[in-house]
Design a protein around this motif. Structure first.
Motif, short mmCIF file in Angstrom:
data_model
loop_
_atom_site.label_atom_id
_atom_site.label_comp_id
_atom_site.label_asym_id
_atom_site.label_seq_id
_atom_site.Cartn_x
_atom_site.Cartn_y
_atom_site.Cartn_z
N PRO A 113 -15.38 40.59 40.83
CA PRO A 113 -15.43 41.22 42.15
C PRO A 113 -15.84 40.24 43.26
O PRO A 113 -15.76 40.59 44.43
CB PRO A 113 -16.48 42.32 41.98
CG PRO A 113 -17.33 41.87 40.85
CD PRO A 113 -16.46 41.05 39.95
N ASP A 114 -16.25 39.02 42.88
CA ASP A 114 -16.73 38.06 43.87
C ASP A 114 -15.55 37.26 44.43
O ASP A 114 -14.85 36.55 43.70
CB ASP A 114 -17.75 37.14 43.21
CG ASP A 114 -18.32 36.11 44.16
OD1 ASP A 114 -19.35 36.43 44.78
OD2 ASP A 114 -17.74 35.03 44.30
N ARG A 115 -15.35 37.36 45.74
CA ARG A 115 -14.19 36.75 46.38
C ARG A 115 -14.18 35.23 46.22
O ARG A 115 -13.14 34.62 45.98
CB ARG A 115 -14.22 37.12 47.87
CG ARG A 115 -12.95 36.82 48.60
CD ARG A 115 -12.98 37.52 49.95
NE ARG A 115 -11.75 37.29 50.67
CZ ARG A 115 -11.25 38.12 51.56
NH1 ARG A 115 -11.89 39.24 51.84
NH2 ARG A 115 -10.14 37.85 52.20
N GLY A 116 -15.36 34.62 46.37
CA GLY A 116 -15.45 33.16 46.25
C GLY A 116 -15.02 32.70 44.86
O GLY A 116 -14.31 31.70 44.72
N GLU A 117 -15.44 33.45 43.85
CA GLU A 117 -15.10 33.08 42.48
C GLU A 117 -13.59 33.21 42.26
O GLU A 117 -12.98 32.36 41.62
CB GLU A 117 -15.87 34.00 41.52
CG GLU A 117 -15.70 33.69 40.04
CD GLU A 117 -16.04 32.25 39.68
OE1 GLU A 117 -16.99 31.71 40.27
OE2 GLU A 117 -15.33 31.67 38.84
N ARG A 118 -13.00 34.27 42.82
CA ARG A 118 -11.56 34.43 42.68
C ARG A 118 -10.82 33.27 43.33
O ARG A 118 -9.88 32.70 42.76
CB ARG A 118 -11.12 35.75 43.35
CG ARG A 118 -11.46 36.98 42.54
CD ARG A 118 -10.71 38.20 43.04
NE ARG A 118 -11.09 38.58 44.38
CZ ARG A 118 -11.74 39.71 44.70
NH1 ARG A 118 -12.07 40.57 43.76
NH2 ARG A 118 -12.04 39.97 45.94
N ARG A 127 -11.92 30.29 43.85
CA ARG A 127 -12.16 29.07 43.08
C ARG A 127 -11.17 28.98 41.92
O ARG A 127 -10.55 27.95 41.70
CB ARG A 127 -13.61 29.11 42.57
CG ARG A 127 -14.16 27.79 42.14
CD ARG A 127 -15.66 27.87 41.97
NE ARG A 127 -16.34 28.01 43.24
CZ ARG A 127 -17.09 29.03 43.61
NH1 ARG A 127 -17.27 30.06 42.80
NH2 ARG A 127 -17.66 29.06 44.79
#
Lengths: 450, 450
Positions: free
Chosen positions: A24-29, A31
């Motif tokens: 659910p974390d946009r930054g992780e997606r 990356r």
């Protein structure tokens, strides 16, 4: 936790959906998308069905989505674009250079192409550029059952986002906005209720050419799910949704933060900015500040004899100008933020200035005390000690005065108050602070008073 | 445009509603409320009916709403509180001191008091503290008609906000979350459709004790209207709505801005902060920075002989340390912002550092060139000119290195990267920059090399 790379290589298309839910974390997606090799990227796009594309492309950076789309064939890309909310599709298309974006739009169904071309024709900073044109509308003078039937017909072809569907707008034959009723009220009303009994006729709306930040703040300030956008004749053009307003406010916050740090806004996500772009956005302000700061050299050369006579005066130069800059920075950042959220305006100066000067008096007393102590530990003698303490107090007050007024003055202009950055206030205080310091030194230190 | 003062004195209660519609700017509303005399304030509260209270109190600062409520009788205040969304009522109650707030809750209907006491018992920074417990729920295994009937019964007593009503959650007998369906889909589905056919079973939810900022970012990162909050057994406790998430993100942005300016967060709206509070929140960091900056005095005293021999070296001290601080500030503000939105983490250091150092090489070349020019205009001779240019280049590179690493390191800790403020980075670079300057001077200037 599944990674994107593993989700793509799994034959099951549900794997990608699972990855989205479990990441659910946009930054992780971002990356994981960034780290994808080109063949994997192509495989990802090829494996997207319209529903999945709708979920994925809506929750990643428009630039990243544009990169994904352009790695697919134009027909496939158009197919994916067709399923997105109009505001999101327009956002992605803005990141795709001209000939490619035009050919993508050309491959869309004509009605859809018309809507997207319409959105793209608005200036990017206008409210209309961010709207979803497919607002739910009903005509006046009916009961809830017939209204719901009208809505079913409208959404059968193209379902809309939950935020778009939160409100249903009552319009006349020329689509002029007459009132609003929440979908919830329509649905949960007793059968036979007239729509007119549920309709709220005082509506907050913005005109198409309203600045997008103003529109976004209007939506959040009033806790709305969506905000209608109207033309000069109050005809409903579309709605801005709460998620889009959050994007606009966040982009504004990022720009403000960058300005406050003394650079021009990068205008792209940080990790997508090249070193040359970083240099370009930063060097302008660095040069302006350098030229302004160069004035300190003139001040110091002017007091060369004093420095030569009492060299220990130089020990305190960074400490004095540093403290002045710090005090000023504390005030400007607070005021710039309050101006950005609309809490303070120039007309609040009568409240801001006394408050800040009162605080500054307390701070200047504190800093004078510790300054005296520090000068004592350096063993510079009473005259320099007193000079340092008095100068600190004076610089803190001067800095507070400048820092309180500057951002508020800019709220009356077209210039964003956020340009009053930490580096700018430090620079202003540096030169003037040195003047204050040496003038106080000359009047206090016996060797210098001639 | 009507003012609040005139709306209050009008006998027509619709005047206040009109004022709200015509004053969509939150800051302006706060300003007019603040300027209200005490009798007018009492008259305003007395004239509120539950519907108007719901509109007004939801869109003003919780502190301002608390002030309004406490100027009414406890019974009247409880009556107004009863009509508010639970999350908003809890927010206002948190601003009212203990005995008063407890007596207000005591005057509420028991079911409502239970809900509010439940919300207030969660830690204020947890997701659960911000939820609306009245989420719409239906049981599994029914068709859309019976589901809508179930919803009508649920909302007959207490209507919910449009954002709460955007999604309907499918739960089992123990209220465990099984799936979600949008209200829109339920309403617009063909008659006879089974709810199961519309239900999405992969759901993004957060646990009750999730940090509120993480929950808010999860909601906005996924473009949701509302985010379910569940307990350890995945029982649905309530939902966080998009408007509340926007509040949380904005508060976080304000705190970050204040930290970036080198002070502790004020924790109250700026105009409601007293000078003593300003002093208290600012003086801590000023003293820390003063002590750190005091080190520059030690460095300068250590190089006293060099300064005495070549007094013109002193001319450039503010310019050199200023430019170092500016370069560092540009980098930290950009990185702190990117860390705050989740775009960069420590593991991105391998991408960030090469990017920043490449940009820094270009910037240091630019600054060395203008530094040389400035030293030439001050007529200080070649050795000092070259010292200044080389020092500028070295300080810019050093500052970029420190500023790139520091905020990213903090993303791995409990400390907010935003504490790496403009004043902090300036302070770090000041002392070390002076060391670099004098070391370069000693190796370049003939009089000093012994």
């Amino acid at each position: 936790m599944p990674t994107l790379a593993s989700a793509i290589t799994t034959p099951d298309p549900a794997a990608l959906e699972e990855w989205l839910d479990d990441t659910p974390d946009r930054g992780e997606r971002e990356r994981q998308l960034r780290d994808l090799a080109a063949p994997d990227r192509a495989r990802l796009v090829a494996g997207l069905d319209p529903e999945l594309a709708d979920r994925l492309l809506a929750v990643i950076e428009p630039r990243t989505a544009a990169n994904l789309l352009t790695s697919a064939s134009p027909v496939a890309a158009a197919g994916l674009l067709a399923s997105l909310d109009s505001d999101i599709a327009a956002d992605i298309l803005r990141e795709i250079p001209e000939p490619t974006s035009a050919s993508l739009i050309g491959a869309l169904p004509p009605a859809r192409a018309l809507v997207l071309n319409g959105l793209l024709s608005w200036p990017p900073e206008s409210a209309a550029a961010h709207m979803v044109p497919e607002a739910l509308v009903i005509s006046q003078g009916q009961d809830v059952e017939s209204a719901l039937t009208q809505l079913r017909l409208q959404t059968a072809a193209a379902p809309v986002d939950s935020l778009v569907a939160a409100y249903v707008y009552v319009v006349d034959d020329e689509r002029r906005l007459l009132g609003v009723v929440s979908l919830q009220q329509l649905v949960l009303a007793a059968p036979g209720t007239q729509v007119a009994d549920l309709t709220e006729t005082d509506i907050i709306a913005v005109e198409a050419d309203t600045d997008d930040e103003v529109a976004a703040r209007t939506l959040t300030d009033n806790r709305l799910a969506a905000l209608p956008v109207v033309d000069k004749d109050r005809r409903l053009l579309g709605v801005i949704t709460a998620d889009r307003a959050a994007d606009i406010v966040e982009d504004e916050n990022t720009e403000d933060a960058e300005r406050q740090g003394g650079s021009e806004p990068l205008e792209v996500p940080y990790l997508q900015a090249s070193p040359v772009r970083l240099w370009r956005k930063r060097v302008v302000w660095l040069l302006v500040l350098f030229i302004a700061e160069a004035y300190t050299g003139t001040v110091l050369r002017y007091f060369e004899d004093e420095l030569d006579a009492v060299v220990s005066l130089a020990f305190f130069i960074p400490l004095l100008v540093g403290t002045g800059g710090n005090t000023g920075t504390q005030i400007t950042t607070t005021l710039v933020r309050a101006a950005s959220t609309g809490e303070v305006r120039l007309r609040d100066l009568g409240k801001v200035l006394p408050k800040e000067l009162s605080a500054a008096v307390m701070i200047s007393a504190t800093m004078a005390a510790v300054g005296l102590l520090r000068a004592w530990t350096l063993g510079v003698g009473w005259p320099v000690m007193i000079t340092v303490a008095v100068s600190l107090a004076a610089i803190v007050l001067w800095s507070a005065f400048v820092a309180s007024i500057l951002p508020l003055l800019l709220t009356k202009t077209k210039i964003d108050p956020a340009v009053v950055s930490a580096p700018m206030i430090a620079t202003i205080v540096d030169g003037t602070g040195l003047l204050i310091y040496f003038m106080i030194a000359k009047s206090i230190i016996p060797e210098l008073s001639h």
